[in-house]
Design a protein around this motif. Sequence first.
Motif, PDB file in Angstrom:
ATOM      1  N   UNK A   1       0.828  -1.212   0.000  1.00  0.00           N
ATOM      2  CA  UNK A   1       0.000   0.000   0.000  1.00  0.00           C
ATOM      3  C   UNK A   1       0.863   1.263   0.000  1.00  0.00           C
ATOM      4  N   UNK A   2       1.970   1.240   0.719  1.00  0.00           N
ATOM      5  CA  UNK A   2       2.878   2.390   0.739  1.00  0.00           C
ATOM      6  C   UNK A   2       3.520   2.592  -0.618  1.00  0.00           C
ATOM      7  N   UNK A   3       3.898   1.501  -1.263  1.00  0.00           N
ATOM      8  CA  UNK A   3       4.502   1.589  -2.590  1.00  0.00           C
ATOM      9  C   UNK A   3       3.508   2.162  -3.592  1.00  0.00           C
ATOM     10  N   UNK A   4       2.252   1.713  -3.517  1.00  0.00           N
ATOM     11  CA  UNK A   4       1.224   2.224  -4.416  1.00  0.00           C
ATOM     12  C   UNK A   4       0.944   3.703  -4.149  1.00  0.00           C
ATOM     13  N   UNK A   5       1.076   4.127  -2.901  1.00  0.00           N
ATOM     14  CA  UNK A   5       0.865   5.538  -2.574  1.00  0.00           C
ATOM     15  C   UNK A   5       1.936   6.417  -3.231  1.00  0.00           C
ATOM     16  N   UNK A   6       3.162   5.927  -3.274  1.00  0.00           N
ATOM     17  CA  UNK A   6       4.232   6.673  -3.951  1.00  0.00           C
ATOM     18  C   UNK A   6       3.957   6.739  -5.450  1.00  0.00           C
ATOM     19  N   UNK A   7       3.352   5.677  -5.997  1.00  0.00           N
ATOM     20  CA  UNK A   7       3.036   5.672  -7.415  1.00  0.00           C
ATOM     21  C   UNK A   7       1.974   6.727  -7.726  1.00  0.00           C
ATOM     22  N   UNK A   8       0.998   6.858  -6.846  1.00  0.00           N
ATOM     23  CA  UNK A   8      -0.053   7.845  -7.061  1.00  0.00           C
ATOM     24  C   UNK A   8       0.452   9.266  -6.866  1.00  0.00           C
ATOM     25  N   UNK A   9       1.491   9.398  -6.046  1.00  0.00           N
ATOM     26  CA  UNK A   9       2.015  10.737  -5.757  1.00  0.00           C
ATOM     27  C   UNK A   9       2.970  11.260  -6.801  1.00  0.00           C
ATOM     28  N   UNK A  10       3.312  10.449  -7.818  1.00  0.00           N
ATOM     29  CA  UNK A  10       4.244  10.874  -8.865  1.00  0.00           C
ATOM     30  C   UNK A  10       3.534  10.948 -10.194  1.00  0.00           C
TER      31      UNK A  10
END
Length: 402
Positions: free
Chosen positions: A393-402
């Motif tokens: 979930x943290x990795x996916x959050x970084x994907x959404x933030x870029x």
Amino acid sequence: MVTRPGAGLLPKVAERPLRFGDRGPAVVVLRDLLDRAELGQPDEGAAPLSQAPDVQLFDEAVQEAVRLFQQFRGVLADGVVGRDTALQLDAARWQLGDRVLVDTGSPLMRGDDVSALQERMVKLGVHAGPVDGIFGPVTAASLRELQRGLGVPADGIFGPRTVHAMAALGRAVEGGDPWSLRTREGVAAAGKSLKGKVICLDAAHGGNGYGMSGHGLVEADVTAEVCRVVAEKLRLAGATVGLTRTGEPGDYPDIVERVDFATELGADLVVSFHCEANPSPLAEGFATFYWGGGRVGQHSAVGRALAGFVQREVVARTGVVDCRSHPCSYDLVRMTAMPAVMVGLGYLSNADDAQRLSSAAFLDAVADAVLAAVQRVYLGEDDATATGTIALADVLAHAEGN
């Protein structure tokens, strides 16, 4: 230019590694190579190995000399002369100026003389690295640039005229490590998200399709399953994943084919999974390896970071015995143009390690750890999370933030 004996050792050990108790002409060559490496005497007062009464015997002195050499050159210090050790012994035969260096195509010239030339050119600011001891097109292009500056024919051939011209320069002013800087800058500029990143996963198979074995497990099967689980996690995070092995019968690519695959894939990172085995059933634990040596430009800064992240994440999540992260000179991490690491999953000869590697839950935890480690590489200085806590979930959050 001089002639250095010993080139015939590699094809001999390709048929069967040399080990304690062996006898024959190959041992004579081995003794000579160890003497030339100047690392083969555990006892400084001992006579050269090539002057022993029985030079055809692989005895305890040779075994200890092999281990010392292996430790210094960053390969497994098991006292057995296999392909990796033979390659390092062959490289150690050469000093800069011993022979003419030229881009020969396949196979490329290798040796400590090539590493010394590359390091010298790094210090002179005409070679961006890496210092890998392999004389290929990049090294030849750097040499031509140096030759133009020296006022000798820019033919990309390191021969007597270039040797003499370089000698006239005296000691070079030492600079930084441009290849290391360039790779780190490339990672920093790539962004935090794993979406679009290309990761190559390599499942070791020992070259024979099986590799190590023990307690009912076979290395090729274990590493293939680990790659499958890790690939699934990375793909969920948006990364593109390539596998060096398809899993089809007979699909056992050698080192060069696996390196070529990563290059053709355009991989940003390479993660190679291996298993170990040891005569002692007590040997156990998890370890990681990255390319590193003693020369300027002879290491991978990003590889070192990734190996460290994988090591810490796996230990934190599984409690496996921590065998730490180490520099090495194995071809898989040395020949790749992109950062690469080797992951030692454990010892199949150890009952506890084998039991863990039989567990789907353990393999899933390793996959989570690798995912977190790859993410940490791209977070860089912005990474403030505790080890063992990054989740998908943290990795996916970084994907959404870029």
